[in-house]
Design a protein around this motif. Structure first.
Motif, PDB file in Angstrom:
ATOM      1  N   ALA A  96     -27.245   1.268   4.260  1.00 32.32           N
ATOM      2  CA  ALA A  96     -28.000   2.135   3.353  1.00 32.32           C
ATOM      3  C   ALA A  96     -27.713   1.823   1.888  1.00 32.32           C
ATOM      4  CB  ALA A  96     -27.715   3.606   3.642  1.00 32.32           C
ATOM      5  N   ASP A  97     -27.757   0.541   1.528  1.00 31.54           N
ATOM      6  CA  ASP A  97     -27.524   0.070   0.158  1.00 31.54           C
ATOM      7  C   ASP A  97     -26.142   0.410  -0.391  1.00 31.54           C
ATOM      8  OD1 ASP A  97     -29.985  -1.131   0.053  1.00 31.54           O
ATOM      9  OD2 ASP A  97     -30.956   0.525  -0.993  1.00 31.54           O
ATOM     10  N   GLU A  98     -25.216   0.738   0.480  1.00 33.17           N
ATOM     11  CA  GLU A  98     -23.826   0.958   0.075  1.00 33.17           C
ATOM     12  C   GLU A  98     -22.953   0.008   0.873  1.00 33.17           C
ATOM     13  OE1 GLU A  98     -22.609   5.005   0.197  1.00 33.17           O
ATOM     14  OE2 GLU A  98     -24.295   5.685  -0.999  1.00 33.17           O
ATOM     15  N   SER A  99     -21.837  -0.386   0.280  1.00 31.54           N
ATOM     16  CA  SER A  99     -21.004  -1.387   0.930  1.00 31.54           C
ATOM     17  C   SER A  99     -19.535  -1.012   0.836  1.00 31.54           C
ATOM     18  CB  SER A  99     -21.234  -2.736   0.244  1.00 31.54           C
ATOM     19  OG  SER A  99     -20.380  -3.714   0.777  1.00 31.54           O
ATOM     20  N   LEU A 100     -18.788  -1.461   1.813  1.00 27.41           N
ATOM     21  CA  LEU A 100     -17.335  -1.363   1.791  1.00 27.41           C
ATOM     22  C   LEU A 100     -16.832  -2.806   1.859  1.00 27.41           C
ATOM     23  CD1 LEU A 100     -15.040   0.670   1.708  1.00 27.41           C
ATOM     24  CD2 LEU A 100     -14.987   0.589   4.197  1.00 27.41           C
ATOM     25  N   VAL A 101     -16.124  -3.227   0.821  1.00 28.59           N
ATOM     26  CA  VAL A 101     -15.716  -4.620   0.678  1.00 28.59           C
ATOM     27  C   VAL A 101     -14.212  -4.741   0.878  1.00 28.59           C
ATOM     28  CG1 VAL A 101     -15.693  -6.625  -0.863  1.00 28.59           C
ATOM     29  CG2 VAL A 101     -17.598  -5.010  -0.957  1.00 28.59           C
ATOM     30  N   ALA A 102     -13.814  -5.702   1.702  1.00 27.06           N
ATOM     31  CA  ALA A 102     -12.392  -5.987   1.920  1.00 27.06           C
ATOM     32  C   ALA A 102     -11.944  -7.011   0.885  1.00 27.06           C
ATOM     33  CB  ALA A 102     -12.169  -6.533   3.323  1.00 27.06           C
ATOM     34  N   LEU A 103     -10.971  -6.618   0.043  1.00 34.16           N
ATOM     35  CA  LEU A 103     -10.396  -7.524  -0.948  1.00 34.16           C
ATOM     36  C   LEU A 103      -8.905  -7.661  -0.688  1.00 34.16           C
ATOM     37  CD1 LEU A 103     -12.044  -6.372  -4.308  1.00 34.16           C
ATOM     38  CD2 LEU A 103     -12.715  -8.268  -2.823  1.00 34.16           C
ATOM     39  N   GLU A 104      -8.359  -8.825  -0.997  1.00 27.87           N
ATOM     40  CA  GLU A 104      -6.923  -9.039  -0.908  1.00 27.87           C
ATOM     41  C   GLU A 104      -6.373  -9.128  -2.323  1.00 27.87           C
ATOM     42  OE1 GLU A 104      -6.197 -12.475   1.529  1.00 27.87           O
ATOM     43  OE2 GLU A 104      -6.885 -11.446   3.340  1.00 27.87           O
ATOM     44  N   LEU A 105      -5.413  -8.278  -2.612  1.00 22.75           N
ATOM     45  CA  LEU A 105      -4.772  -8.238  -3.923  1.00 22.75           C
ATOM     46  C   LEU A 105      -3.364  -8.784  -3.755  1.00 22.75           C
ATOM     47  CD1 LEU A 105      -5.905  -4.630  -4.835  1.00 22.75           C
ATOM     48  CD2 LEU A 105      -7.082  -6.768  -5.321  1.00 22.75           C
ATOM     49  N   GLU A 106      -3.039  -9.801  -4.525  1.00 23.28           N
ATOM     50  CA  GLU A 106      -1.755 -10.480  -4.376  1.00 23.28           C
ATOM     51  C   GLU A 106      -0.954 -10.350  -5.661  1.00 23.28           C
ATOM     52  OE1 GLU A 106      -0.384 -15.094  -4.110  1.00 23.28           O
ATOM     53  OE2 GLU A 106      -2.105 -14.495  -2.913  1.00 23.28           O
ATOM     54  N   MET A 107       0.305  -9.942  -5.515  1.00 29.11           N
ATOM     55  CA  MET A 107       1.186  -9.864  -6.681  1.00 29.11           C
ATOM     56  C   MET A 107       2.594 -10.272  -6.293  1.00 29.11           C
ATOM     57  SD  MET A 107       1.831  -5.754  -7.305  1.00 29.11           S
ATOM     58  CE  MET A 107       3.003  -5.955  -8.619  1.00 29.11           C
ATOM     59  N   THR A 108       3.364 -10.683  -7.284  1.00 22.65           N
ATOM     60  CA  THR A 108       4.757 -11.047  -7.069  1.00 22.65           C
ATOM     61  C   THR A 108       5.630  -9.910  -7.571  1.00 22.65           C
ATOM     62  OG1 THR A 108       4.224 -13.377  -7.368  1.00 22.65           O
ATOM     63  CG2 THR A 108       6.534 -12.766  -7.561  1.00 22.65           C
ATOM     64  N   VAL A 109       6.580  -9.509  -6.739  1.00 18.40           N
ATOM     65  CA  VAL A 109       7.506  -8.434  -7.083  1.00 18.40           C
ATOM     66  C   VAL A 109       8.886  -9.068  -7.231  1.00 18.40           C
ATOM     67  CG1 VAL A 109       8.434  -6.205  -6.392  1.00 18.40           C
ATOM     68  CG2 VAL A 109       6.109  -6.820  -5.753  1.00 18.40           C
ATOM     69  N   PHE A 110       9.555  -8.795  -8.348  1.00 20.19           N
ATOM     70  CA  PHE A 110      10.835  -9.420  -8.652  1.00 20.19           C
ATOM     71  C   PHE A 110      12.000  -8.464  -8.415  1.00 20.19           C
ATOM     72  CE2 PHE A 110       7.635 -11.490 -11.255  1.00 20.19           C
ATOM     73  CZ  PHE A 110       7.866 -12.824 -10.957  1.00 20.19           C
ATOM     74  N   ASN A 111      13.145  -9.029  -8.082  1.00 15.19           N
ATOM     75  CA  ASN A 111      14.414  -8.300  -7.956  1.00 15.19           C
ATOM     76  C   ASN A 111      14.331  -7.119  -6.997  1.00 15.19           C
ATOM     77  OD1 ASN A 111      15.562 -10.053  -9.847  1.00 15.19           O
ATOM     78  ND2 ASN A 111      14.884  -8.769 -11.536  1.00 15.19           N
ATOM     79  N   VAL A 112      13.917  -7.384  -5.772  1.00 11.80           N
ATOM     80  CA  VAL A 112      13.866  -6.341  -4.753  1.00 11.80           C
ATOM     81  C   VAL A 112      14.991  -6.565  -3.752  1.00 11.80           C
ATOM     82  CG1 VAL A 112      11.401  -5.881  -4.975  1.00 11.80           C
ATOM     83  CG2 VAL A 112      12.175  -7.630  -3.390  1.00 11.80           C
ATOM     84  N   GLU A 113      15.345  -5.491  -3.055  1.00 13.17           N
ATOM     85  CA  GLU A 113      16.441  -5.564  -2.102  1.00 13.17           C
ATOM     86  C   GLU A 113      15.991  -6.099  -0.746  1.00 13.17           C
ATOM     87  OE1 GLU A 113      17.996  -1.620  -2.067  1.00 13.17           O
ATOM     88  OE2 GLU A 113      18.489  -1.683  -4.192  1.00 13.17           O
ATOM     89  N   ARG A 114      14.783  -5.693  -0.321  1.00  6.19           N
ATOM     90  CA  ARG A 114      14.279  -6.135   0.984  1.00  6.19           C
ATOM     91  C   ARG A 114      12.743  -6.057   0.975  1.00  6.19           C
ATOM     92  NH1 ARG A 114      16.326  -1.087   1.261  1.00  6.19           N
ATOM     93  NH2 ARG A 114      15.054   0.502   2.244  1.00  6.19           N
ATOM     94  N   ASP A 115      12.129  -6.510   2.065  1.00  7.19           N
ATOM     95  CA  ASP A 115      10.670  -6.581   2.148  1.00  7.19           C
ATOM     96  C   ASP A 115       9.997  -5.221   1.970  1.00  7.19           C
ATOM     97  OD1 ASP A 115      10.998  -9.251   2.589  1.00  7.19           O
ATOM     98  OD2 ASP A 115      10.472  -9.196   4.723  1.00  7.19           O
ATOM     99  N   GLU A 116      10.561  -4.189   2.590  1.00  5.84           N
ATOM    100  CA  GLU A 116       9.959  -2.855   2.501  1.00  5.84           C
ATOM    101  C   GLU A 116       9.947  -2.356   1.061  1.00  5.84           C
ATOM    102  OE1 GLU A 116      12.630  -3.469   4.604  1.00  5.84           O
ATOM    103  OE2 GLU A 116      11.415  -3.785   6.396  1.00  5.84           O
ATOM    104  N   HIS A 117      10.987  -2.684   0.322  1.00  7.11           N
ATOM    105  CA  HIS A 117      11.071  -2.301  -1.087  1.00  7.11           C
ATOM    106  C   HIS A 117       9.947  -2.977  -1.880  1.00  7.11           C
ATOM    107  CE1 HIS A 117      13.646  -2.271  -5.003  1.00  7.11           C
ATOM    108  NE2 HIS A 117      12.869  -1.206  -4.949  1.00  7.11           N
ATOM    109  N   ALA A 118       9.711  -4.252  -1.624  1.00 11.87           N
ATOM    110  CA  ALA A 118       8.642  -4.989  -2.299  1.00 11.87           C
ATOM    111  C   ALA A 118       7.279  -4.385  -1.958  1.00 11.87           C
ATOM    112  CB  ALA A 118       8.689  -6.460  -1.899  1.00 11.87           C
ATOM    113  N   ALA A 119       7.061  -4.027  -0.693  1.00 15.00           N
ATOM    114  CA  ALA A 119       5.789  -3.435  -0.269  1.00 15.00           C
ATOM    115  C   ALA A 119       5.546  -2.106  -0.966  1.00 15.00           C
ATOM    116  CB  ALA A 119       5.768  -3.256   1.247  1.00 15.00           C
ATOM    117  N   ARG A 120       6.581  -1.269  -1.058  1.00 13.85           N
ATOM    118  CA  ARG A 120       6.436   0.035  -1.729  1.00 13.85           C
ATOM    119  C   ARG A 120       6.095  -0.137  -3.204  1.00 13.85           C
ATOM    120  NH1 ARG A 120      11.215   1.666   1.056  1.00 13.85           N
ATOM    121  NH2 ARG A 120      12.321   1.480  -0.912  1.00 13.85           N
ATOM    122  N   ILE A 121       6.762  -1.077  -3.858  1.00 16.69           N
ATOM    123  CA  ILE A 121       6.495  -1.308  -5.282  1.00 16.69           C
ATOM    124  C   ILE A 121       5.062  -1.785  -5.482  1.00 16.69           C
ATOM    125  CG2 ILE A 121       7.066  -2.794  -7.250  1.00 16.69           C
ATOM    126  CD1 ILE A 121       9.997  -2.650  -6.306  1.00 16.69           C
TER     127      ILE A 121
END
Length: 174
Positions: A64-89
């Motif tokens: 119906a002339d409306e769209s939902l678009v999947a985008l990937e946003l990539e960033m680098t997170v510095f000085n984190v303790e573990r993966d979960e910390h980077a994901a939260r930031i």
């Protein structure tokens, strides 16, 4: 530890006719929301696949002339303790600018430290040789080694030493 985090965003776009148009508008709209605060976030088309057959689908779903678009946003997170910390930031930083847009962490990849140790080993030897000729070497070489831990301080200390040394030489000549 530094990590590269990829977050999937579902960006709504209105009044579109084709998937290509929806993707272009979604990227533009997301870029406007992220800039200038998060201009280091890379925006890419997302990938979707059929959950039943695994067939690759376009990143935009149009109805119906409306769209939902999947985008990937990539960033680098510095000085984190573990993966979960980077994901939260990453989710917090991106989510604050993309209000009412759902986010999901797709990938977390640890980035290998650049060869800072090799740079530190090479730079002091060059600095020691040049400073040893002018100032006796030991005190200047130690201060440059301390500044070598931070890549930004190398530029600052280098320009500061250039400004200070001519004055020091003038004092010796007088």
């Amino acid at each position: 530890m530094n990590c590269r985090v990829v977050v999937e965003a579902a960006v709504p776009v209105y009044d579109v006719e084709t998937a290509d148009e929806a993707v272009r508008i979604a990227i533009s709209k997301t870029g406007e929301m992220l800039n200038p605060d998060l201009n280091y976030v890379e925006i890419n088309m997302g990938s979707r696949s059929c959950p039943h057959c695994g067939e690759e689908l376009e990143p935009a779903f149009i109805a119906a002339d409306e769209s939902l678009v999947a985008l990937e946003l990539e960033m680098t997170v510095f000085n984190v303790e573990r993966d979960e910390h980077a994901a939260r930031i990453a989710r917090k930083e991106i989510g604050q600018r993309l209000e009412n847009i759902p986010l999901e962490v797709l990938e977390i990849e640890e980035i290998e430290e650049e060869s800072e140790e090799e740079d530190d080993d090479e730079e002091p030897s060059v600095v020691e040789e040049s400073d040893a000729d002018e100032t006796g070497g030991d005190a200047a070489a130690e201060s440059d080694n301390d500044a070598g831990d931070d890549p930004d301080s190398d530029e600052i200390s280098g320009s500061a030493n250039d400004d200070i040394l001519p004055e020091f030489e003038e004092l010796i000549d007088e």
